[in-house]
Structures are given as C-alpha cells and as structure tokens.
Design a protein around this motif. Structure first.
Motif, PDB file in Angstrom:
ATOM      1  N   GLU A 499       0.835  -1.202   0.000  1.00  0.00           N
ATOM      2  CA  GLU A 499       0.000   0.000   0.000  1.00  0.00           C
ATOM      3  C   GLU A 499       0.870   1.253   0.000  1.00  0.00           C
ATOM      4  O   GLU A 499       0.561   2.248  -0.675  1.00  0.00           O
ATOM      5  CB  GLU A 499      -0.932   0.005   1.211  1.00  0.00           C
ATOM      6  CG  GLU A 499      -2.092  -0.979   1.123  1.00  0.00           C
ATOM      7  CD  GLU A 499      -3.116  -0.752   2.223  1.00  0.00           C
ATOM      8  OE1 GLU A 499      -3.541   0.404   2.398  1.00  0.00           O
ATOM      9  OE2 GLU A 499      -3.464  -1.727   2.912  1.00  0.00           O
ATOM     10  N   ASP A 503       1.024   4.261  -2.868  1.00  0.00           N
ATOM     11  CA  ASP A 503       0.924   5.701  -2.616  1.00  0.00           C
ATOM     12  C   ASP A 503       1.996   6.464  -3.391  1.00  0.00           C
ATOM     13  O   ASP A 503       1.740   7.527  -3.971  1.00  0.00           O
ATOM     14  CB  ASP A 503       1.071   5.983  -1.112  1.00  0.00           C
ATOM     15  CG  ASP A 503      -0.127   5.493  -0.305  1.00  0.00           C
ATOM     16  OD1 ASP A 503      -1.198   5.270  -0.893  1.00  0.00           O
ATOM     17  OD2 ASP A 503       0.028   5.324   0.927  1.00  0.00           O
ATOM     18  N   GLN A 538      -8.531  -2.569  -2.683  1.00  0.00           N
ATOM     19  CA  GLN A 538      -9.340  -1.353  -2.743  1.00  0.00           C
ATOM     20  C   GLN A 538      -8.477  -0.148  -3.095  1.00  0.00           C
ATOM     21  O   GLN A 538      -8.855   0.707  -3.905  1.00  0.00           O
ATOM     22  CB  GLN A 538     -10.048  -1.117  -1.407  1.00  0.00           C
ATOM     23  CG  GLN A 538     -11.192  -2.081  -1.129  1.00  0.00           C
ATOM     24  CD  GLN A 538     -11.869  -1.805   0.205  1.00  0.00           C
ATOM     25  OE1 GLN A 538     -11.382  -0.999   1.009  1.00  0.00           O
ATOM     26  NE2 GLN A 538     -12.985  -2.474   0.452  1.00  0.00           N
ATOM     27  N   ARG A 539      -7.305  -0.090  -2.483  1.00  0.00           N
ATOM     28  CA  ARG A 539      -6.418   1.043  -2.769  1.00  0.00           C
ATOM     29  C   ARG A 539      -5.866   0.969  -4.186  1.00  0.00           C
ATOM     30  O   ARG A 539      -5.819   1.967  -4.903  1.00  0.00           O
ATOM     31  CB  ARG A 539      -5.273   1.076  -1.751  1.00  0.00           C
ATOM     32  CG  ARG A 539      -4.334   2.260  -1.964  1.00  0.00           C
ATOM     33  CD  ARG A 539      -3.429   2.508  -0.786  1.00  0.00           C
ATOM     34  NE  ARG A 539      -4.190   2.825   0.417  1.00  0.00           N
ATOM     35  CZ  ARG A 539      -3.649   3.331   1.525  1.00  0.00           C
ATOM     36  NH1 ARG A 539      -2.347   3.579   1.581  1.00  0.00           N
ATOM     37  NH2 ARG A 539      -4.374   3.594   2.576  1.00  0.00           N
ATOM     38  N   GLN A 541      -7.184  -0.455  -6.770  1.00  0.00           N
ATOM     39  CA  GLN A 541      -8.246  -0.139  -7.719  1.00  0.00           C
ATOM     40  C   GLN A 541      -8.547   1.356  -7.733  1.00  0.00           C
ATOM     41  O   GLN A 541      -8.775   1.941  -8.797  1.00  0.00           O
ATOM     42  CB  GLN A 541      -9.496  -0.940  -7.370  1.00  0.00           C
ATOM     43  CG  GLN A 541      -9.363  -2.429  -7.661  1.00  0.00           C
ATOM     44  CD  GLN A 541     -10.430  -3.270  -6.996  1.00  0.00           C
ATOM     45  OE1 GLN A 541     -11.376  -2.733  -6.411  1.00  0.00           O
ATOM     46  NE2 GLN A 541     -10.282  -4.588  -7.058  1.00  0.00           N
ATOM     47  N   ALA A 542      -8.532   1.970  -6.568  1.00  0.00           N
ATOM     48  CA  ALA A 542      -8.767   3.416  -6.507  1.00  0.00           C
ATOM     49  C   ALA A 542      -7.686   4.182  -7.258  1.00  0.00           C
ATOM     50  O   ALA A 542      -7.951   5.227  -7.865  1.00  0.00           O
ATOM     51  CB  ALA A 542      -8.824   3.870  -5.050  1.00  0.00           C
ATOM     52  N   TYR A 543      -6.466   3.653  -7.223  1.00  0.00           N
ATOM     53  CA  TYR A 543      -5.349   4.298  -7.903  1.00  0.00           C
ATOM     54  C   TYR A 543      -5.218   3.847  -9.360  1.00  0.00           C
ATOM     55  O   TYR A 543      -4.300   4.259 -10.058  1.00  0.00           O
ATOM     56  CB  TYR A 543      -4.035   3.981  -7.183  1.00  0.00           C
ATOM     57  CG  TYR A 543      -3.912   4.581  -5.794  1.00  0.00           C
ATOM     58  CD1 TYR A 543      -4.810   5.527  -5.316  1.00  0.00           C
ATOM     59  CD2 TYR A 543      -2.878   4.176  -4.948  1.00  0.00           C
ATOM     60  CE1 TYR A 543      -4.689   6.060  -4.053  1.00  0.00           C
ATOM     61  CE2 TYR A 543      -2.744   4.712  -3.673  1.00  0.00           C
ATOM     62  CZ  TYR A 543      -3.657   5.642  -3.228  1.00  0.00           C
ATOM     63  OH  TYR A 543      -3.527   6.172  -1.964  1.00  0.00           O
ATOM     64  N   GLN A 544      -6.111   2.955  -9.807  1.00  0.00           N
ATOM     65  CA  GLN A 544      -6.075   2.410 -11.167  1.00  0.00           C
ATOM     66  C   GLN A 544      -4.756   1.693 -11.451  1.00  0.00           C
ATOM     67  O   GLN A 544      -4.201   1.778 -12.550  1.00  0.00           O
ATOM     68  CB  GLN A 544      -6.311   3.516 -12.204  1.00  0.00           C
ATOM     69  CG  GLN A 544      -7.692   4.148 -12.107  1.00  0.00           C
ATOM     70  CD  GLN A 544      -7.946   5.180 -13.192  1.00  0.00           C
ATOM     71  OE1 GLN A 544      -7.070   5.981 -13.523  1.00  0.00           O
ATOM     72  NE2 GLN A 544      -9.132   5.173 -13.742  1.00  0.00           N
TER      73      GLN A 544
END
Length: 546
Positions: A499, A503, A538-539, A541-544
């Motif tokens: 994760e 970022d 989830q992270r 996918q949110a960040y593509q």
C-alpha cells in the motif's frame, strides 16, 4: 514461483512488458491484446503502452494544453466506449491526436473492416508471397509525414503550402525503410531523436553532396523555438544567453554548456520525483539542441559538449528503461557509450556501462549484465571517483545475484560498502549515492539469493536513511521489502507495505514501478480473500493500478 496476475489489467501489463522486451511493435502488442481480451483497438493501444485513461489525458494536456478545457479521463472513456450508446464518437482531430500519443495510424483506432484485398491491383502486384509482414525487429509505427520548417504543426493541422515552399518534406516511409524501431516519445519536435537520426542518414544517402551539419540546420532541430521549454529554471539573462547559442551555435561557450548541464540535472531530478513521462520529450529536445551546437562548437569545448551529448543519451536510455521500452533504452545507451568514448570521458563511460548492465539484468540476461559490469569496473578503476566505483560494484553484485553467484555477489556488495565509507577523491557523477542507496541494492540482491530475512533487514535499514525526495528509489525499496516480508510468511505486513508503494506510484508513474507493484500483488493471489489483501485491492483499484 510467481503466479500470473489474475486481474485483466495485471495480465495485460505483464504481457505488454514481455512483448516489448522482445522488441515487438505497439501495433503487434495492441492486436494481441485486442484478440485475447476482446477490447476495441482504442483500448488495446492504450493498454499496449501501459497507460490508464487518466495518464492518456495527462499526456494529451501536456502535448496540447488548453487551460479552459483540459481533457479528463472521462473523455478518454467516452471515446473508448463508442460506438456503444454510452460513448461519444471521436472526431478526426481526436483520432489523429490519439494516434500520435499511441504511435499508430489514426485509421487503426476505428476498428473498421479491411477490404483492401478486393483491390485487383493489390492481389496482382503484391501477392501474399511478396507482401512484407511486420516482424519483431521492424517497427512500422511512425509519426505522420512531417514538414520540416523548424516548427512542427499539431498532428491534425495541414501544412501551409506557402509556408513550406522550398522546404523539405520527410515521408514517414523513410523511417520504416531503415528497419529501425521508432520508439515512443517523439513529442515536442514531432520526430523522436531516434527517428531523426535515421532520417538524417537516409537524406545523406539520397543527397550525397550534403553534409550532416547542413541537414541538421535545414531541419531546424535544435532551434530556439523550444528553448523556453528547456530553461525555465534559469534566470532571464541565462535564458537569453542560452537561446542565442541555440540560434547561433558558434556562440557556445562554457557558461552556456554549464546552463545546459544544469537543465539536464533538473530533468533527472524531476524524473526521480514524478517519473519518466514528465521529462522524456524535454530530454530528447535538449539532446537535439546539443547536436546542433556541436556543428560549430569551439574546438576547446568539444569534449565537454560531447560529454553533455552522451549524458543526454544516457538519461534518455534510463527514461525509456523505466517506461519498459527496453529496445529504445539499449539504442540510447549504446549512443551514450560511443559518444562518451569520443569525448574521452572515462567516468561517464563507466556509468553508462553500469546502466547497460542493469538493463540486461532487468531483462533476464544476467550474464550479459556481468559482461557490462566488468567493463564498467575496468573504466571506473581508472578514475579517482570512489562513489562511482561503489555504484558499479553494486551493479555487478545485482547481476551476480540474478545469476545465482552468491559468493561473487556478496564480495562486490562488501567492496561497495567499503568504497562508500571511504568515498573521497574526485566529485562523483552521482553524489546522492550513499549507504542508504547501497542498502537498497543489497536488499534486492539478498532477495534474489533467497535470503528474505537478511533482505528485509537491509531494506528496512535503507528506508530509514533514504532521502524521501527520491521517490522511485524509495518505492522500489518498499516493493522489495514487501517481497521479503511475503517470503517470510508475513502476509499482513507485506500487503501494508505494498500500500505504501502504491501511494508513491501516484507521484512517480514509472511503468516499471507499476509493473513491480502488480507482480507483488499477483504473488498474494492465494490469499485474495484475506482482509489485508482486500484492503490493498481497494487502494490499488482506486489508484487504477490493477
């Protein structure tokens, strides 16, 4: 054993990287993605480049800025969804610009049927036995015909006949005829530096009475038109001095070269922070300017300007490497090596050979990586730069680790650590190389040697001391720590670690970094229902990123 990515985006990213490493063209890669994943060609070409819709919009806005109506990922999505009811039809101008970004023909983006075989002339004059098919070593994806007047019109614009009268028009087929791959990133000047080199060589065969300097000046490569893009970090007086030297190469002096060296350092620093896409066009444009300056550079300054030219090629190779375009990276590295030798810049030769070693090792050819590393060490030993010698020792260690030569690897790592501790002598080409960076390389080596506990300790030591502004180095080190923790059986900490890397991937969009994140996530697939992995997904996918 590493599992294959389970998500479609992960599979496509891995497939694209593998095929590009085999020197396949974007057209070939896109066609395979289109067939295997049942997507249209607009989606397939984007995926072949490893881009998200947001990244395509970002590149569009850099190439064709419009402060009042910048493109967004939603607009890219609309064009890709068409002709479905939820989509919007792209205009010819849009298709031309997408083709420029994807390095393809605009017509290929329409998914239309091909009936050219029904043309009697096609069937009689160019039968299947004579028709040439694209091969992995021939890239037929080139930029559109370019009118050479010193400035390049946008892809959709038609050249003004009055404005182009008396100027040379370069056919796109000229680039194809050489069998050279065009590579990605033509950008600011319309042709990539690599394409330009090929076209110059072709013109010299067509018009033998011309010399190379005349061709360069005729094309206008290196004119002051792009100077403002390269000198934003300089004060007005410095900008004026540099622009004058670009317009009139005989005005090149030591101060001008110093300014251009500073611009290159700024580009390298920005690449570390935000990724290669942000600076590639800039570096290629600057490289073209330097070549133009070499035509009339005072003799006493030629070695320094040649060194700058070589360093620009070296950085271009590094940028392409981080975009997973390994063939273009090898092209620019080889040019950098030859030019550094011509400049008799021993330290730069060693640095380039070290990066050629890393490229080969990264491509799964560690023994070739060892060859380059040994050559790099030979030249580095002729300098007083202990940090440079430490760098190439670490580079050799990584190649030995990939080849399973543990003793040789550990010996080189210890040599590098000693050299860093006693680093004195000439100023280093890479002054930021310190114990923290070395510990990162050590962790990577120990991971390859299947010593995850030691690798975990080394990477944690590295992260405690690394300069956080070097985003890519930090991110790769975090990914290595995630691999080590996973091999130690600590899934929760491995997922949390990844994760953190994700970022950082928002800041530095290096496709190579994104690929490493995808690879580590794929290794966690047996535990995809565990809370830590679900949170990670989830992270991502949110960040593509998947």
């Amino acid at each position: 054993m590493t599992r294959q990515p389970q998500s479609r985006s992960g599979k496509v990213a891995q497939l694209s990287a593998e095929l590009r490493g085999q020197n396949r063209t974007y057209r070939e890669i896109a066609e395979r993605i289109r067939r295997e994943h049942r997507v249209n060609t607009r989606v397939a070409f984007r995926m072949a480049h490893g881009l998200t819709q947001a990244q395509v919009a970002e590149r569009w806005n850099v190439q064709w800025p419009d402060a009042e109506a910048p493109k967004t990922d939603k607009q890219i999505s609309y064009w890709e969804a068409w002709p479905a009811p939820s989509g919007r039809a792209p205009s010819p101008e849009t298709l031309n610009r997408l083709a420029f970004l994807y390095r393809c023909n605009a017509g290929e983006l329409l998914d239309g049927d091909d009936y050219s075989h029904l043309d009697p002339a096609t069937s009689t004059t160019l039968g299947p036995e004579n028709r040439e098919e694209p091969t992995p070593t021939t890239d037929t994806t080139v930029d559109p015909p370019t009118t050479v007047t010193g400035t390049i019109p946008p892809p959709e614009a038609q050249p003004d006949p009055a404005a182009t009268a008396g100027h040379l028009v370069v056919p796109a087929a000229a680039v194809v005829a050489t069998g050279e791959r065009a590579g990605i990133g033509g950008g600011i000047l319309g042709l990539s530096a690599r394409q330009r080199d090929v076209v110059i060589d072709l013109i010299l065969t067509w018009v033998p009475h011309m010399d190379r300097r005349t061709v360069i000046q005729l094309f206008g490569w290196g004119t002051a038109a792009v100077a403002p893009l390269l000198v934003s970090s300089l004060d007005p007086d410095e900008q004026a001095r540099l622009a004058a030297a670009i317009r009139t190469p005989r005005r090149v002096d030591a101060t001008v070269i110093g300014h251009m060296e500073q611009v290159l350092r700024d580009c390298a620093r920005k690449d570390d922070a935000v990724g290669p896409q942000a600076v590639l066009d800039l570096v290629l444009a600057q490289r073209s300017m330097t070549e133009n300056m070499l035509t009339q550079c005072p003799l006493a300054l030629q070695p320094r300007l040649l060194s700058l030219y070589a360093d620009q090629s070296r950085l271009a190779g590094w940028l392409y490497c981080n975009m997973n375009d390994f063939a273009s990276a090898a092209f620019y590295y080889e040019h950098a090596r030859r030019t550094a030798h011509e400049a008799r810049n021993t330290a730069l030769v060693a640095q380039v050979l070290g990066q050629m070693s890393s490229l080969a090792t990264w491509q799964g050819q560690p023994r070739i990586g060892i060859d380059h590393a040994v050559a790099a060490q030979h030249w580095a030993q002729r300098t007083d730069d202990r940090l440079l010698r430490a760098i190439v020792a670490d580079t050799a260690a990584r190649a030995y680790a990939r080849d399973g030569q543990e003793t040789a690897c550990l010996t080189e790592l210890d040599n590098a650590r000693t050299l860093i501790a006693t680093g004195t002598g000439q100023p280093s080409l890479l002054p930021y190389y310190d114990e923290g960076v070395h510990s990162s390389k050590r962790g990577d080596c120990l991971l390859q040697l299947h010593r995850p506990n030691d690798a975990s300790q080394a990477t944690e030591t590295s992260l405690a001391t690394l300069d956080p502004s070097y985003v890519r180095v930090v991110a790769f080190t975090i990914v290595d720590l995630g691999h080590a923790r996973l091999e130690c059986g600590d899934l929760e900490h491995a997922a949390a670690t990844l994760e953190q890397a994700a970022d950082l991937a928002l800041q530095n969009r290096s496709p190579r970094l994104t690929g490493e994140i995808t690879t580590l996530r794929a290794r966690m697939q047996p535990w995809h229902n565990r809370p830590a992995v679900l949170q990670l997904d989830q992270r991502l996918q949110a960040y593509q990123l998947v």
